[in-house]
Design a protein around this motif. Structure first.
Motif, PDB file in Angstrom:
ATOM      1  N   ALA A  93      80.565  50.005  47.447  1.00 22.51           N
ATOM      2  CA  ALA A  93      79.602  50.414  48.356  1.00 22.51           C
ATOM      3  C   ALA A  93      78.032  50.386  48.129  1.00 22.51           C
ATOM      4  CB  ALA A  93      80.004  51.804  49.232  1.00 22.51           C
ATOM      5  N   VAL A  94      77.796  50.849  47.033  1.00 23.42           N
ATOM      6  CA  VAL A  94      76.552  51.003  46.491  1.00 23.42           C
ATOM      7  C   VAL A  94      76.166  49.829  45.997  1.00 23.42           C
ATOM      8  CG1 VAL A  94      75.027  52.194  44.443  1.00 23.42           C
ATOM      9  CG2 VAL A  94      76.910  53.233  45.447  1.00 23.42           C
ATOM     10  N   HIS A  95      76.722  48.765  45.645  1.00 23.50           N
ATOM     11  CA  HIS A  95      76.591  47.357  45.104  1.00 23.50           C
ATOM     12  C   HIS A  95      76.284  46.842  46.512  1.00 23.50           C
ATOM     13  CE1 HIS A  95      76.405  43.457  43.122  1.00 23.50           C
ATOM     14  NE2 HIS A  95      77.333  43.213  44.009  1.00 23.50           N
ATOM     15  N   ARG A  96      76.892  46.901  47.652  1.00 17.48           N
ATOM     16  CA  ARG A  96      76.578  46.290  48.751  1.00 17.48           C
ATOM     17  C   ARG A  96      75.270  46.675  49.440  1.00 17.48           C
ATOM     18  NH1 ARG A  96      82.049  46.746  49.678  1.00 17.48           N
ATOM     19  NH2 ARG A  96      81.786  48.616  50.854  1.00 17.48           N
ATOM     20  N   THR A  97      75.127  47.990  49.265  1.00 18.79           N
ATOM     21  CA  THR A  97      74.037  48.985  49.809  1.00 18.79           C
ATOM     22  C   THR A  97      73.208  49.599  48.731  1.00 18.79           C
ATOM     23  OG1 THR A  97      75.323  49.162  51.735  1.00 18.79           O
ATOM     24  CG2 THR A  97      73.237  50.231  51.898  1.00 18.79           C
ATOM     25  N   PRO A  98      72.168  48.980  48.149  1.00 13.65           N
ATOM     26  CA  PRO A  98      71.571  49.479  46.954  1.00 13.65           C
ATOM     27  C   PRO A  98      70.845  50.870  47.324  1.00 13.65           C
ATOM     28  CG  PRO A  98      71.210  47.122  47.075  1.00 13.65           C
ATOM     29  CD  PRO A  98      71.744  47.456  48.261  1.00 13.65           C
TER      30      PRO A  98
END
Length: 170
Positions: A112-117
């Motif tokens: 999720a962090v990768h998709r939404t920095p």
């Protein structure tokens, strides 16, 4: 991320890491793990808990936290909270019940962090809180010796102010 928090590799390299679902998605476009996959893999996860006997558990993502703690425990409402669970260590019916206590926290899933920095700061804070707990720090403790109250009128406020002013100065 763990190295950015100052967690030494000799510590993090000894952590046990596992997945909620033991196989990859056949369709990489799936937004979430199908409930049937989670249900099918939970017995394996519970067996891992019995064998590994973790003291602390960090669930990455809402699917993991809900599978371990129940449907009311998503990542958002778990922020800054610790839930203690007991894992049954006995595996056979009729065996003497033995339980093992685990302190559980939740954090965003790295995907999720990768998709939404923009979520990286929140993720790092959640990891920081977990590391604080693992090192014996108190996380999500209830306040003690604090009197909470609601004040609805000016008269009530005046009374509370007078009580505070009457307290001895230390």
């Amino acid at each position: 991320a763990v190295y950015e928090l100052g967690i030494p590799p000799e510590v993090s390299n000894n952590w046990y890491i596992t997945n909620l679902v033991k196989h990859g998605a056949l369709d990489p476009n799936l937004g979430s793990i199908p409930t049937s996959w989670i249900k099918n893999c939970l017995p394996l996860l519970h067996e891992e808990f019995r064998l590994v006997r973790p003291k602390y558990l960090l669930c990455l993502g809402s699917e993991a936290s809900k599978a371990v703690l129940g449907s009311a425990f998503g990542v958002t409402n778990m922020h800054g909270r610790v839930v203690d669970i007991e894992i049954p260590l006995h595996s056979q019916e009729g065996e003497e019940p033995q339980m093992h206590k685990v302190r559980v926290m939740a954090a965003l899933h790295p995907a999720a962090v990768h998709r939404t920095p923009e979520l990286e700061d929140a993720f790092m804070e959640q990891l920081r809180l977990f590391w604080h707990m693992v090192n014996g720090g108190e996380v999500g403790a209830e306040e003690k010796d604090i009197d909470h109250g609601n004040i609805y009128t000016e008269r009530e406020l005046s009374r509370v102010v007078d009580q505070i002013l009457a307290l001895p100065v230390e």
